[in-house]
Design an enzyme around this catalytic site. Structure first.
Site, PDB file in Angstrom:
ATOM      1  N   TYR A 110      35.665  38.305  40.988  1.00  0.00           N
ATOM      2  CA  TYR A 110      35.684  37.651  42.403  1.00  0.00           C
ATOM      3  C   TYR A 110      36.740  38.331  42.928  1.00  0.00           C
ATOM      4  O   TYR A 110      37.416  39.162  42.569  1.00  0.00           O
ATOM      5  CB  TYR A 110      36.552  35.665  42.164  1.00  0.00           C
ATOM      6  CG  TYR A 110      37.611  36.224  41.216  1.00  0.00           C
ATOM      7  CD1 TYR A 110      39.082  36.218  42.205  1.00  0.00           C
ATOM      8  CD2 TYR A 110      38.162  36.130  40.404  1.00  0.00           C
ATOM      9  CE1 TYR A 110      40.766  36.314  41.390  1.00  0.00           C
ATOM     10  CE2 TYR A 110      39.291  36.587  39.505  1.00  0.00           C
ATOM     11  CZ  TYR A 110      41.005  36.426  40.278  1.00  0.00           C
ATOM     12  OH  TYR A 110      41.417  36.683  40.128  1.00  0.00           O
ATOM     13  N   CYS A 111      36.485  37.470  44.349  1.00  0.00           N
ATOM     14  CA  CYS A 111      37.630  38.748  45.374  1.00  0.00           C
ATOM     15  C   CYS A 111      38.606  37.747  46.676  1.00  0.00           C
ATOM     16  O   CYS A 111      38.475  36.994  45.626  1.00  0.00           O
ATOM     17  CB  CYS A 111      36.818  39.512  46.533  1.00  0.00           C
ATOM     18  SG  CYS A 111      34.889  38.505  46.961  1.00  0.00           S
ATOM     19  N   TYR A 112      38.541  37.659  47.378  1.00  0.00           N
ATOM     20  CA  TYR A 112      38.621  37.067  48.166  1.00  0.00           C
ATOM     21  C   TYR A 112      38.198  35.562  48.733  1.00  0.00           C
ATOM     22  O   TYR A 112      38.615  34.544  48.639  1.00  0.00           O
ATOM     23  CB  TYR A 112      39.339  37.571  49.922  1.00  0.00           C
ATOM     24  CG  TYR A 112      40.839  38.473  49.541  1.00  0.00           C
ATOM     25  CD1 TYR A 112      42.132  38.352  49.788  1.00  0.00           C
ATOM     26  CD2 TYR A 112      40.314  40.159  49.731  1.00  0.00           C
ATOM     27  CE1 TYR A 112      43.137  39.147  48.734  1.00  0.00           C
ATOM     28  CE2 TYR A 112      41.502  40.903  49.223  1.00  0.00           C
ATOM     29  CZ  TYR A 112      42.830  40.364  48.791  1.00  0.00           C
ATOM     30  OH  TYR A 112      43.960  41.649  48.465  1.00  0.00           O
TER      31      TYR A 112
END
EC number: 2.8.1.1
Length: 107
Positions: A63-65
């Site tokens: 996951y990222c932002y």
């Protein structure tokens, strides 16, 4: 093989039910401030080393932002031979709106 994009609900079930690596690809400060519990910080600098040393049979949730950058990292992991890779749709922001998080002091 392709990675699979999954919703925060699917990710929540996956994290609860399976032994899975959770990889946070945001910047170090964001990770330290708040992240999904038990996530490891996987910076771009650490990605190649991780790809070489990690158990490729173990599922990985990236996951990222907002769910954009995580897709390219997920694709990279698939190309490196990881068998089961997921990218979190909506990223950390969506997770945070619906599920508990942790910080550097709590894990």
């Amino acid at each position: 093989m392709m990675y699979k994009q999954i919703s925060h609900l699917e990710a929540w079930e996956l994290v609860k039910k399976r032994d899975i690596v959770i990889a946070d690809v945001r910047d170090q400060d964001s990770y330290e401030e708040e992240h999904i519990a038990n996530a490891l910080h996987l910076s771009m600098a650490k990605l190649q080393e991780y790809s070489e040393k990690a158990d490729k049979e173990k599922p990985v949730l990236v996951y990222c932002y907002h769910g954009i950058s995580s897709q390219s990292v997920a694709q990279h992991l698939v190309e490196q031979g990881f068998k089961e890779v997921y990218s979190l749709i909506g990223g950390f922001e969506t997770w945070k709106a619906h599920h508990p998080t942790s910080d550097a002091n709590k894990n």
